[in-house]
Write a protein that holds these residues in place. Structure first.
Motif, short mmCIF file in Angstrom:
data_model
loop_
_atom_site.label_atom_id
_atom_site.label_comp_id
_atom_site.label_asym_id
_atom_site.label_seq_id
_atom_site.Cartn_x
_atom_site.Cartn_y
_atom_site.Cartn_z
N PRO A 47 0.68 -1.29 0.02
CA PRO A 47 0.01 -0.08 -0.10
C PRO A 47 0.97 1.15 0.01
CG PRO A 47 -0.02 -0.91 2.21
CD PRO A 47 0.69 -1.98 1.26
N GLN A 48 2.15 1.23 0.08
CA GLN A 48 2.96 2.39 -0.07
C GLN A 48 2.69 3.45 1.17
OE1 GLN A 48 5.55 2.34 -2.16
NE2 GLN A 48 4.90 0.45 -3.00
N GLN A 50 4.83 3.47 3.60
CA GLN A 50 5.94 3.33 4.17
C GLN A 50 6.15 3.42 5.61
OE1 GLN A 50 7.65 2.97 1.51
NE2 GLN A 50 6.58 4.15 -0.06
N LEU A 106 -5.44 9.51 9.16
CA LEU A 106 -4.60 10.86 8.63
C LEU A 106 -4.27 11.59 9.71
CD1 LEU A 106 -4.68 11.92 5.74
CD2 LEU A 106 -6.84 12.96 6.42
N CYS A 124 8.79 11.84 8.59
CA CYS A 124 7.63 11.57 7.61
C CYS A 124 8.39 10.72 6.54
CB CYS A 124 6.92 12.85 7.28
SG CYS A 124 5.53 12.43 5.77
N PRO A 125 8.07 9.82 6.10
CA PRO A 125 8.62 8.99 4.90
C PRO A 125 8.09 9.26 3.67
CG PRO A 125 7.06 7.57 6.03
CD PRO A 125 7.05 8.97 6.91
N VAL A 126 7.01 10.23 3.61
CA VAL A 126 6.62 10.80 2.19
C VAL A 126 6.82 12.36 2.27
CG1 VAL A 126 5.52 9.12 1.63
CG2 VAL A 126 4.32 10.58 2.89
N ALA A 128 5.23 14.57 4.18
CA ALA A 128 4.12 15.23 3.98
C ALA A 128 3.62 16.03 4.87
CB ALA A 128 2.96 13.96 4.10
N THR A 141 -2.74 16.92 3.62
CA THR A 141 -3.54 15.66 3.79
C THR A 141 -3.60 14.77 2.43
OG1 THR A 141 -5.31 17.20 3.25
CG2 THR A 141 -5.21 16.56 5.62
N GLN A 142 -3.24 15.45 1.55
CA GLN A 142 -3.28 14.39 0.08
C GLN A 142 -2.35 13.76 0.03
OE1 GLN A 142 -5.03 14.87 -3.06
NE2 GLN A 142 -6.45 15.59 -1.24
N GLU A 143 -1.25 13.98 0.76
CA GLU A 143 0.02 13.43 0.77
C GLU A 143 0.15 12.23 1.92
OE1 GLU A 143 1.57 13.21 -2.02
OE2 GLU A 143 0.68 15.33 -2.71
N CYS A 144 -0.30 12.40 3.15
CA CYS A 144 -0.40 11.78 4.44
C CYS A 144 -0.70 10.40 3.98
CB CYS A 144 -1.14 12.40 5.31
SG CYS A 144 -0.87 11.51 6.96
N THR A 145 0.18 9.35 4.54
CA THR A 145 -0.20 7.88 4.12
C THR A 145 -0.88 7.25 5.54
OG1 THR A 145 1.94 7.14 4.78
CG2 THR A 145 1.54 7.58 2.44
N ARG B 349 -2.77 7.51 -5.34
CA ARG B 349 -2.18 7.82 -4.04
C ARG B 349 -0.91 6.92 -3.63
NH1 ARG B 349 -5.05 10.94 0.23
NH2 ARG B 349 -3.87 10.33 1.91
N ARG B 352 2.16 7.88 -5.79
CA ARG B 352 2.58 9.34 -5.44
C ARG B 352 3.40 8.89 -4.25
NH1 ARG B 352 -2.16 12.29 -5.72
NH2 ARG B 352 -1.93 12.53 -3.52
N ARG B 356 7.30 9.79 -3.55
CA ARG B 356 7.86 10.72 -2.68
C ARG B 356 8.76 10.24 -1.55
NH1 ARG B 356 4.43 15.66 -2.39
NH2 ARG B 356 5.33 16.07 -0.08
N HIS B 357 8.49 8.97 -1.43
CA HIS B 357 9.27 8.16 -0.27
C HIS B 357 10.64 7.95 -0.91
CE1 HIS B 357 10.49 5.52 2.74
NE2 HIS B 357 10.67 4.39 2.03
N HIS B 360 12.58 11.07 -0.63
CA HIS B 360 12.92 11.12 0.67
C HIS B 360 14.13 10.39 1.01
CE1 HIS B 360 12.05 11.75 4.96
NE2 HIS B 360 12.56 10.55 5.20
#
Lengths: 166, 393
Positions: A47-48, A50, A106, A124-126, A128, A141-145, B349, B352, B356-357, B360
């Motif tokens: 699911p990425q 991370q 979130l 934060c790994p992405v 966000a 919020t668009q990027e938070c996993t 999502r 992306r 991004r990871h 990072h």
């Protein structure tokens, strides 16, 4: 006459078998099976988030460990049952531990409590979380996993995880 | 009464008035009329169609409106044409309207054509008004079909009529515009055909209240309603209310669903040449025949649905209406489409997040590398200092 035909047949077949064995051995050397495609497929099934809940620093390292046969397929809680099934299919094994689908989370920063320490930014790994030292931070919020990795570093506990409903 | 008395010098003011009056497309689409007008004005549309071609049998909304209020509709058409600077206005109506209505319409338009232009701007670009009967066939009232039939414009699949300089508005919308601009009335009610009778109904009226008079009080909860026509209408949720786009409401007898008999009526009728029964089977039983090589059952059924053209389904609902087993084909397609949309969002999502990871990680590694180099060089310089100034010799 019969024995000649028989021996000729046996000789021919032996020759064929031998030549095919050589051909296959050479092809195996020449075009080795690339595990990178399997790693990519496994990585795509994950699911990425991370979130590192599997014990590996991100989804790709986990996919790598799976492909190397070092990890089991039931270590991904955010992926839930669906991801587990996908991994089971790719790895050719049966899922053992039943997993339930986890709620989508979130992160939210309580802006009144945030002291702008910037400790959550590298966590934060992405990437966000938007902010800088001594400035207010906020979550994209668009990027938070929803991986919760930013919760622990916060010295004032101002990050809460919200459950996303529908 | 001159049309221009009600017009603002700036068309955008008029668009604002239309937006303030809450006017939406009343033909069934429910698109924001103010936005549509603004788009047409920006695209310098030259032709306006007043659409009164109700192609669904049993709906009499446009006919009833024109019978009662055709002068107001024509005034609305004039207002719109002047505002966006259009030169040609056509009222397209179904050819089987009552004879009296058609006769009145023809007279109305003759009068309009004979009339002297009442302002300078009218003299500059003389607008022509006409009315045309259109034979009532399935889909004849769709904007694309009207563009083809009235002006011979065949639109590309990606084009809208506005792209070719044509603005198409329902007569109900024009009437609402006239009421808003001339009388300052917001859109609060519309004509609705309720089980065959056409009446003015306030917006927001629950469907359940429209039909209470004929029904037993206890039956209210189990009833189902169909909004729109018999062909393209949709079954409504029990708590649905009348909106600007509601042109008809029908009471539906609850039908019992039986298994598919593969009669192929749906696939014979499908305008997009799809096979609804196959799609329905894929929608409802995703795992059937799934080869084990696929990554997940989810993605398999989706790719199979895609291969069978689910995204090409226009949700016209013909299959639902023809199915002798009363299977809710359209409902399952809509659900599958919604699922596919959600899945696509989740996939995007995840993709992306992956990118991004990766960025990072590479950035963190690069920083660590730089820090390491700096430490090394510091250590080196310290070592040189300790060995003294002549060390390099």
């Amino acid at each position: 006459m019969v024995s000649t035909t028989l021996s000729a047949t046996i000789g021919l077949l032996t020759l064929l078998v031998f030549s095919f064995a050589v051909l296959l051995a050479w092809a195996n050397k020449r075009w080795p099976i690339q595990s990178s495609t399997l790693i990519e497929a496994l990585n795509d099934a994950l699911p990425q988030t991370q979130c590192a809940q599997c014990g590996y620093p991100g989804c790709r390292p986990y996919a790598q460990a799976l492909a190397d046969g070092q990890a089991s397929i039931d270590l991904c809680p955010p992926g839930g049952a669906q991801t587990q099934q996908a991994l089971a299919r790719l790895m050719g094994v049966e899922p053992t531990t039943p997993l339930t689908d986890a709620p989508v989370l979130l992160a939210q920063i309580d802006e009144a409590a945030c002291i702008g320490c910037a400790l959550c930014l590298p966590a934060c790994p992405v990437d966000a979380i938007l902010g800088a030292k001594d400035y207010l931070h906020t979550v994209l919020t668009q990027e938070c996993t929803g991986c919760e990795l930013c919760v622990a570093p916060c010295p004032v506990d101002c990050i809460v995880m919200l459950e996303v409903t529908a | 009464m001159s049309t221009l008395d009600f017009l603002q010098p700036d068309p955008t003011t008029l668009f604002e008035q239309v937006a303030q009056a809450g006017i939406q497309g009343m033909g069934g689409g429910g698109f924001s009329t103010a936005r549509k007008l603004r788009l047409a004005w920006q695209a310098k549309a030259t032709r306006v169609i007043a659409n009164a071609v109700e192609c669904e049998p049993g709906i009499n909304v446009d006919a009833a409106l024109l019978a009662e209020h055709s002068p107001e509709v024509v005034q609305g058409l004039n207002i719109v044409m002047t505002a966006i600077g259009a030169t040609q206005g056509v009222l397209a109506f179904a050819a089987d309207f009552p004879k009296s209505t058609i006769k009145m319409l023809c007279q109305q338009f003759e009068n309009q054509a004979d009339r002297e232009p009442d302002a300078d701007s009218f003299a500059a670009n003389q607008p022509s008004l006409s009315c045309t009967p259109i034979t009532r066939t399935a889909g004849a009232g769709a904007e694309r079909h009207l563009c083809q039939q009235l002006f011979g414009l065949s639109l590309e699949p990606t084009q809208y009529p506005i792209d070719r300089g044509v603005l198409c508005l329902n007569v109900g919308t024009l009437f609402a515009i006239q009421q808003a601009i001339v009388l300052g009335k917001p859109l609060r009610q519309r004509l609705v055909t309720v089980n065959g009778d056409t009446n003015w109904v306030s917006l927001g009226t629950p469907f359940a209240d429209l039909l209470t008079l004929e029904e037993q009080p206890g039956a209210k909860t189990t009833r189902r309603y169909r909004e729109g026509g018999h062909y393209t209408g949709k079954l409504s949720p029990p708590k649905a209310v009348v909106t600007a786009a509601t042109n008809a409401v029908w009471l539906v007898e609850p039908a019992t669903q039986t298994p598919c008999t593969y009669c192929s009526r749906c696939s014979d009728a499908c305008p997009e040449a799809l096979a609804p029964q196959t799609l329905h089977r894929l929608c409802t039983q995703p795992q059937v025949g799934a080869p084990s090589t696929q990554a997940s059952p989810q993605s398999l059924s989706e790719s199979a649905l895609e291969a069978n053209g689910l995204s090409r389904c226009t949700e016209c609902g013909l299959c639902n209406n023809l199915c002798p087993s009363n299977i809710d084909l359209l409902g399952s397609f809509q659900q599958a489409k919604a699922q596919a949309r959600e899945q696509a969002l989740a996939d995007a999502r995840a993709h992306r997040a992956k990118q991004r990871h990766e960025r990072h990680v590479s950035r963190t590694q690069a920083r660590a590398q730089i820090a390491l180099q700096r430490r090394e060089s510091r250590r080196e310089s310290r070592r040189l200092k300790q060995r003294g100034p002549d060390a390099w010799r």
